[in-house]
Design an enzyme around this catalytic site. Structure first.
Site, PDB file in Angstrom:
ATOM      1  N   VAL A  84       0.866  -1.197   0.000  1.00  0.00           N
ATOM      2  CA  VAL A  84       0.000   0.000   0.000  1.00  0.00           C
ATOM      3  C   VAL A  84       0.893   1.235   0.000  1.00  0.00           C
ATOM      4  CG1 VAL A  84      -1.760   1.287   1.273  1.00  0.00           C
ATOM      5  CG2 VAL A  84      -1.740  -1.181   1.355  1.00  0.00           C
ATOM      6  N   GLY A  85       1.977   1.157   0.783  1.00  0.00           N
ATOM      7  CA  GLY A  85       2.904   2.287   0.880  1.00  0.00           C
ATOM      8  C   GLY A  85       3.773   2.401  -0.355  1.00  0.00           C
ATOM      9  N   GLY A 163      -8.404   6.885   7.092  1.00  0.00           N
ATOM     10  CA  GLY A 163      -8.564   6.453   5.704  1.00  0.00           C
ATOM     11  C   GLY A 163      -9.209   5.081   5.678  1.00  0.00           C
ATOM     12  N   ILE A 165      -7.943   2.002   6.022  1.00  0.00           N
ATOM     13  CA  ILE A 165      -7.555   1.102   7.110  1.00  0.00           C
ATOM     14  C   ILE A 165      -7.990   1.670   8.463  1.00  0.00           C
ATOM     15  CG2 ILE A 165      -5.586   0.046   8.308  1.00  0.00           C
ATOM     16  CD1 ILE A 165      -4.201  -0.169   5.552  1.00  0.00           C
ATOM     17  N   ARG A 245       3.547   3.256   9.520  1.00  0.00           N
ATOM     18  CA  ARG A 245       4.951   3.216   9.090  1.00  0.00           C
ATOM     19  C   ARG A 245       5.821   3.542  10.297  1.00  0.00           C
ATOM     20  NH1 ARG A 245       3.823   0.554   5.815  1.00  0.00           N
ATOM     21  NH2 ARG A 245       3.707   0.758   3.557  1.00  0.00           N
ATOM     22  N   ASP A 269       3.608  -2.685  14.949  1.00  0.00           N
ATOM     23  CA  ASP A 269       3.784  -3.685  13.888  1.00  0.00           C
ATOM     24  C   ASP A 269       4.788  -3.171  12.854  1.00  0.00           C
ATOM     25  OD1 ASP A 269       3.300  -6.105  12.484  1.00  0.00           O
ATOM     26  OD2 ASP A 269       1.972  -5.052  11.099  1.00  0.00           O
ATOM     27  N   GLU A 274      13.576  -1.968   9.776  1.00  0.00           N
ATOM     28  CA  GLU A 274      12.947  -3.285   9.792  1.00  0.00           C
ATOM     29  C   GLU A 274      13.889  -4.255   9.101  1.00  0.00           C
ATOM     30  OE1 GLU A 274       9.016  -3.039   8.094  1.00  0.00           O
ATOM     31  OE2 GLU A 274       8.274  -1.813   9.749  1.00  0.00           O
ATOM     32  N   HIS A 293       6.025  -6.666  11.354  1.00  0.00           N
ATOM     33  CA  HIS A 293       5.322  -6.106  10.182  1.00  0.00           C
ATOM     34  C   HIS A 293       4.489  -7.180   9.483  1.00  0.00           C
ATOM     35  CE1 HIS A 293       5.509  -2.703   6.956  1.00  0.00           C
ATOM     36  NE2 HIS A 293       4.329  -3.274   7.006  1.00  0.00           N
ATOM     37  N   ILE A 294       3.500  -7.704  10.202  1.00  0.00           N
ATOM     38  CA  ILE A 294       2.670  -8.789   9.662  1.00  0.00           C
ATOM     39  C   ILE A 294       1.220  -8.363   9.448  1.00  0.00           C
ATOM     40  CG2 ILE A 294       4.098 -10.713  10.469  1.00  0.00           C
ATOM     41  CD1 ILE A 294       2.254 -10.902  12.948  1.00  0.00           C
ATOM     42  N   SER A 296      -0.582  -7.529   6.911  1.00  0.00           N
ATOM     43  CA  SER A 296      -1.353  -8.138   5.816  1.00  0.00           C
ATOM     44  C   SER A 296      -1.130  -9.641   5.722  1.00  0.00           C
ATOM     45  CB  SER A 296      -0.969  -7.491   4.482  1.00  0.00           C
ATOM     46  OG  SER A 296       0.395  -7.752   4.168  1.00  0.00           O
TER      47      SER A 296
END
Length: 328
Positions: A84-85, A163, A165, A245, A269, A274, A293-294, A296
């Site tokens: 998405v980013g 937004g 999310i 982020r 997350d 990272e 960072h999980i 999704s």
């Protein structure tokens, strides 16, 4: 006799879920080469792989800057990112060269919202601590205040960035008995009515919320937004959650706020960098839950993401519509 279709070179920076690879493999006009690993492509291999490429499939850890674009050369028509980013891409350079960009914004909304709620509950109710106490023998007799945390019922939740999310997170939190839902951002959102959201100044949100969820995109305005001044305005009993982020948060200031008791707890997350080094100060704190960072990471979401990445790429190569094109 029909002229043979021009074969176009595509470089994929990572092993993708099979849903996307099947689509790319079946495209007769594509000659696909893949960095065949679950680990990020090394920089020198990326620069080598993109040479003369017409299409590039990348992920968040891949820095797509002028050097990569130069290495690719004038053939490059489209970049399709499985994210998405897009802060890993030099959009000004990409725009200058007339390269189209595809991304995957809508398909991971539900999975990320679910994970954010899970992280909030795990942090607020101290689940990782509880699991650890069971394992290390710390669980003895029942004690009235042992491992007490904070509940959502009757609380005020603040969402920074309502937004897609942010709204999905709010929709999932409201049934827990949240009393007020505050949000801040550039503008008031009509869809906030769905969650009875109140558009308030940032200072109001920070000082009045029992739970703060960061769900904004990374921009020059939001970079380092959550800093010492931000944490100093929060309630001492407040819980801070970030699934947007890592760079939105000043991690040194967060460590100070958590270790001094300025705020109650934090769940992340996303971090900078990272992966977060295993000796990072935040990992020494019991009141900080860090995930890798999980957001999704469900099988179905990752499959749908990779299929969308492939369709975006083919649309760009064929000069047709891309299902999810970034306009910039």
């Amino acid at each position: 006799m029909q002229a043979a279709k021009k074969i176009m070179k595509v470089f994929v920076t990572r092993r993708l879920p099979q849903e996307g690879m099947k689509i790319l493999s079946a495209a007769p006009e594509c000659e696909v080469s893949v960095w065949d690993s679950d680990e990020p492509v090394p920089r020198e291999e990326l620069l080598k792989g993109v040479q003369k490429a017409h299409g590039l499939v990348c992920l968040l850890p891949d820095k797509i800057d002028a050097e990569v674009l130069d290495a690719a050369g004038p053939n490059l028509k489209v970049i399709s990112t499985m994210s998405v980013g897009f802060d890993h891409m030099a959009l000004d350079e990409i725009k200058k060269r007339g390269i189209r960009v595809g991304y995957t914004p809508d398909v991971l909304t539900d999975a990320t919202a679910e994970l954010t709620v899970a992280l909030l509950l795990a942090t607020a109710r101290r689940l990782p601590e509880g699991v650890e106490e069971v394992k290390n023998g710390g669980w003895s007799s029942w004690k009235p205040l042992w491992l007490c945390g904070y509940g959502l019922s009757g609380s005020t939740v603040g969402v920074i960035g309502l937004g897609r999310i942010g709204l999905a997170i709010a929709q999932r939190l409201m049934p827990f008995g949240v009393k007020r839902l505050l949000y801040s951002g550039r503008t008031a959102k009509p869809h906030a009515a769905e969650v009875k959201g109140e558009f308030v100044p940032m200072d109001t949100l920070v000082s009045q919320s029992d739970f703060i969820v960061v769900s904004c995109s990374l921009t020059p305005e939001t970079q380092g937004l959550c800093d010492k001044a931000f944490f100093s305005k929060m309630k001492k009993t407040a819980v801070f959650i970030n699934s947007s982020r890592g760079a939105v948060v000043n991690q040194e200031d967060l460590f100070e706020a958590l270790s001094s008791g300025q705020i109650a707890a934090a769940g992340l997350d996303v971090t900078t960098p990272e992966p977060l080094p295993t000796n990072h100060p935040l990992l020494t704190l019991k009141n900080c839950v860090v995930l890798p960072h999980i957001g999704s990471a469900t099988y179905s979401t990752r499959g749908v993401m990779s299929a969308l990445v492939a369709r975006n790429l083919l649309g760009g190569l064929q000069d047709t519509e891309m299902p999810s094109e970034l306009t910039f």
